[in-house]
Each structure stands twice: as C-alpha cells, then as structure tokens.
Design a protein around this motif. Structure first.
Motif, PDB file in Angstrom:
ATOM      1  N   GLN A  47     -43.412   6.039   9.206  1.00  0.00           N
ATOM      2  CA  GLN A  47     -43.233   4.584   9.318  1.00  0.00           C
ATOM      3  C   GLN A  47     -43.922   4.057  10.577  1.00  0.00           C
ATOM      4  OE1 GLN A  47     -40.153   6.283   8.250  1.00  0.00           O
ATOM      5  NE2 GLN A  47     -40.850   5.631   6.236  1.00  0.00           N
ATOM      6  N   ALA A  73     -40.509  -1.594   4.346  1.00  0.00           N
ATOM      7  CA  ALA A  73     -39.129  -1.101   4.190  1.00  0.00           C
ATOM      8  C   ALA A  73     -38.184  -2.035   4.925  1.00  0.00           C
ATOM      9  CB  ALA A  73     -39.012   0.312   4.738  1.00  0.00           C
ATOM     10  N   ALA A  75     -35.236  -0.939   6.267  1.00  0.00           N
ATOM     11  CA  ALA A  75     -34.489  -0.227   7.311  1.00  0.00           C
ATOM     12  C   ALA A  75     -35.192   1.067   7.651  1.00  0.00           C
ATOM     13  CB  ALA A  75     -33.065   0.082   6.818  1.00  0.00           C
ATOM     14  N   CYS A  76     -35.088   1.481   8.901  1.00  0.00           N
ATOM     15  CA  CYS A  76     -35.564   2.801   9.314  1.00  0.00           C
ATOM     16  C   CYS A  76     -34.759   3.216  10.538  1.00  0.00           C
ATOM     17  CB  CYS A  76     -37.049   2.785   9.628  1.00  0.00           C
ATOM     18  SG  CYS A  76     -37.640   4.390  10.207  1.00  0.00           S
ATOM     19  N   GLY A  77     -33.787   4.076  10.313  1.00  0.00           N
ATOM     20  CA  GLY A  77     -32.889   4.483  11.390  1.00  0.00           C
ATOM     21  C   GLY A  77     -33.601   5.243  12.490  1.00  0.00           C
ATOM     22  N   GLY A  79     -36.789   5.333  13.203  1.00  0.00           N
ATOM     23  CA  GLY A  79     -37.763   4.476  13.866  1.00  0.00           C
ATOM     24  C   GLY A  79     -37.098   3.509  14.832  1.00  0.00           C
ATOM     25  N   GLU A 215     -38.949  10.274   0.776  1.00  0.00           N
ATOM     26  CA  GLU A 215     -38.853   8.856   1.130  1.00  0.00           C
ATOM     27  C   GLU A 215     -39.730   7.977   0.248  1.00  0.00           C
ATOM     28  OE1 GLU A 215     -39.298   7.501   5.063  1.00  0.00           O
ATOM     29  OE2 GLU A 215     -38.128   9.123   5.946  1.00  0.00           O
ATOM     30  N   ALA A 223     -37.270  14.104   8.471  1.00  0.00           N
ATOM     31  CA  ALA A 223     -35.951  13.507   8.715  1.00  0.00           C
ATOM     32  C   ALA A 223     -35.982  12.078   8.224  1.00  0.00           C
ATOM     33  CB  ALA A 223     -35.631  13.518  10.210  1.00  0.00           C
ATOM     34  N   CYS A 224     -34.820  11.567   7.817  1.00  0.00           N
ATOM     35  CA  CYS A 224     -34.721  10.156   7.408  1.00  0.00           C
ATOM     36  C   CYS A 224     -33.348   9.650   7.829  1.00  0.00           C
ATOM     37  CB  CYS A 224     -34.913  10.011   5.902  1.00  0.00           C
ATOM     38  SG  CYS A 224     -34.749   8.304   5.328  1.00  0.00           S
ATOM     39  N   GLY A 225     -33.329   8.734   8.784  1.00  0.00           N
ATOM     40  CA  GLY A 225     -32.061   8.278   9.368  1.00  0.00           C
ATOM     41  C   GLY A 225     -31.204   7.468   8.412  1.00  0.00           C
ATOM     42  N   SER A 226     -31.840   6.537   7.681  1.00  0.00           N
ATOM     43  CA  SER A 226     -31.019   5.725   6.767  1.00  0.00           C
ATOM     44  C   SER A 226     -30.498   6.591   5.624  1.00  0.00           C
ATOM     45  CB  SER A 226     -31.798   4.509   6.265  1.00  0.00           C
ATOM     46  OG  SER A 226     -33.037   4.891   5.722  1.00  0.00           O
TER      47      SER A 226
HETATM   48  N1  LIG Z   1     -37.440   7.124   7.875  1.00  0.00           N
HETATM   49  C1  LIG Z   1     -36.575   5.999   7.745  1.00  0.00           C
HETATM   50  C2  LIG Z   1     -36.406   5.436   6.413  1.00  0.00           C
HETATM   51  C3  LIG Z   1     -37.600   4.776   5.883  1.00  0.00           C
HETATM   52  C4  LIG Z   1     -37.266   4.121   4.612  1.00  0.00           C
HETATM   53  C5  LIG Z   1     -38.399   3.872   3.748  1.00  0.00           C
HETATM   54  N2  LIG Z   1     -39.053   5.064   3.264  1.00  0.00           N
HETATM   55  C6  LIG Z   1     -38.033   2.921   2.631  1.00  0.00           C
HETATM   56  O1  LIG Z   1     -36.880   2.545   2.418  1.00  0.00           O
HETATM   57  O2  LIG Z   1     -38.988   2.509   1.952  1.00  0.00           O
HETATM   58  C7  LIG Z   1     -35.249   6.192   8.412  1.00  0.00           C
HETATM   59  O3  LIG Z   1     -35.170   6.947   9.367  1.00  0.00           O
HETATM   60  O4  LIG Z   1     -34.284   5.534   8.036  1.00  0.00           O
END
Ligand SMILES: N[C@H](CCC[C@H](N)C(=O)O)C(=O)O
Length: 294
Positions: A47, A73, A75-77, A79, A215, A223-226
C-alpha cells in the motif's frame, strides 16, 4: 515547486508500505504512479499511504490509501502505524486523528515505542461488507472453494473494518493451504461486489491465532493489519477466542488486537523505516535520498 514529493519505504511487520508526503499540495498519487512504483523491486509495496492536508476541522491529516494494483482501499492498519511513526519522528507529536475515505481514526505512539490504531467499530451487516446477496448471519456464510464434496476452504465469517474481509477458519497449519491459488478466485468472487481481502485463520488458543491474507488489490502479503482486526472480531463473535488476541502474521510478526467493550477495535504493533527518497506522484519516477546510499 518541485514536482517530486518526499516518501519513505517502511513496513508494518512486513506489510510493505510507501508513506508519501503530499502535504501542502493539491495533487494526488495517480494509479499509474502506484503501478510503476509497485513494479520496481526497490519500491515494490503493498500500500501507499498518501498524507494530505486535513480536510476536516479537528483532524491532523487526510490519508489516501492505494493498493499496488492502483485501486483504493478504505483502511490499512499496518500502513497507519507507519504514518504515525513517520509523523511522530518529524513532529514529536504522539497522538493523531486521521481522516480516510472510511471516516475518522485515532492513533498514537505508546511509551514503549509501539503504535496503537483505533480502527473504529467493525460492521457485520451484509450490505455493509458488502455482499451481493442477503445473509442474515454473517458469522458464517455459504461460500466454498475446492471440490464440491470436499471443499478446501468453506463457510467464512465476514466483516467490514472499513474494508471488506472474509475469514476462513482452518484446522491445519495456515501454510498448508494454496492461498496464492484460491486467493484471486475468492477476492473476485461475485458474492463480493467490491472484492474482498481473504484470510485463513488457525486459532491456537482463546487468545492467539495465526493468519495468512490474500489482500484485495495487492495479493499475498507478509501481514495485513485490518485482516488481523477482522479475524480477531470474527473469532470473538463466533466464540472461538476472547476479545484480546495476539495475531501472528506470515512474517512471524505479531499484532495485539483488542475488541473493546465500547465496540472499538484497537490494533497495537511496531512500524519500521527502511529508506527515504523523492517521487513524482504523477508518473512514479523516483530517487533514493543521497544520505541513504551506503
Ligand atoms: N495491508 C492493509 C490492508 C490493505 C487493505 C487493502 N488490500 C484493501 O482493502 O483493498 C492493512 O494492514 O490493514
């Protein structure tokens, strides 16, 4: 005014993030610029977090979030933690209120250097996620992949953390599933009119789980926070876990997620700086800062 803007390549437990500084400017990072930066191995990212001047009184900045395929997007936790680390290092400020397309969110740097982001309240209504058809109970929806009589993944929980998430509960090790094969099919399944982030989650105790995420708009990430937040709330909602959960990401990094009694979801974890440079938000042409070059 130079057409280039400062940026930093950072990561949130391995989630690759470019923090781009567009404060004081009216332009935006274009989808073409994002795709160009994503295709260069040195700046490849999951992101871009584009920091803009505030649009609303009482907020510090407006943040636009761009996936590596050029889509946007809500949300991105991970980021957001990187944005906090960058702005805290620059200003000495420790608490921030950001606005995104999905609304207002608060974040702060803690005394131990970790960063907490309040991702707001999860939503579970089928129109909120959104789903293409009515499901009264989104704790488990009818959706499966693999052979019809022996599906590999099935019956996900779904939730919105501002962005759409599906959580598939699995018994085996999360690495034993072909997420690179099933991810694109599920992300683009007609049940998700705005596509979805696809996570597989293995609960390891009432307070812990391992996840892997495909994602939306970025593919497999470290990793993906959300998604970690969505997995935590869906775990608690289906009584698999308690409301405080430690989530281990594919990178091995950990996030602590608390679904508070006031319904807000708080994610806590680190953010790491890698290098900085300048980039053209229109084309994605970029240069590394000289002092970073060894
Ligand atoms: N990496 C991000 C989520 C990105 C979300 C994105 N991929 C979308 O909803 O399109 C996080 O840490 O939350």
């Amino acid at each position: 005014m130079s057409s280039h803007i400062p940026f930093a390549r950072m990561n949130g437990i391995g989630n690759a993030i470019l923090v781009a500084d567009l404060r004081g400017r009216a332009d935006r990072v274009t989808p073409d610029a994002a795709r160009a930066l994503a295709s260069d191995p040195a700046t490849a990212f999951d992101q871009i977090m584009a920091i803009h001047d505030a649009r609303t009184a009482g907020t510090d900045n407006y943040i636009q979030i761009i996936n590596s395929d050029g889509s946007f997007a809500q949300a991105c936790g991970n980021g957001t933690r990187c944005v906090v680390a960058a702005l805290a290092a620059e200003t000495g400020k420790r608490s921030f209120t950001f606005e995104t397309v999905a609304g207002i969110l608060n974040a702060r740097e803690n005394d131990d250097g970790s960063i907490s982001v309040d991702l707001g309240m999860p939503r579970f209504g089928w129109q909120d996620i959104p789903l293409a058809e009515e499901f009264r109970d989104t704790r488990m929806i009818e959706l499966q992949i693999g052979p019809i009589d022996a599906p590999v993944l099935h019956s996900p929980s779904v939730a919105s953390m501002g962005n759409p998430h599906a959580i598939f509960w699995v018994d085996e090790d999360v690495w034993s599933y072909d997420l690179d094969r099933f991810g694109p099919l599920l992300e683009n399944h007609p049940i998700f009119p705005e596509r979805a982030n696809i996570t597989i989650a293995q609960v390891t105790s009432r307070g812990s789980m391992n996840i892997r995420t495909w994602e939306r708009g970025a593919g497999l990430t470290l990793a993906c926070g959300s998604a970690a937040c969505a997995a935590a709330v869906c775990g608690a909602r289906t009584n698999r876990t308690d409301r405080i959960v430690e989530i281990t990401a594919p990178s091995g990094g950990k996030l602590s997620i608390e679904w508070r009694d006031d319904d807000h979801v708080i994610m806590t974890g680190p953010a790491e700086w890698e290098f900085s440079g300048t980039l053209d938000p229109e084309t994605g042409a970029w240069q590394r800062d000289v002092e970073d070059v060894a």
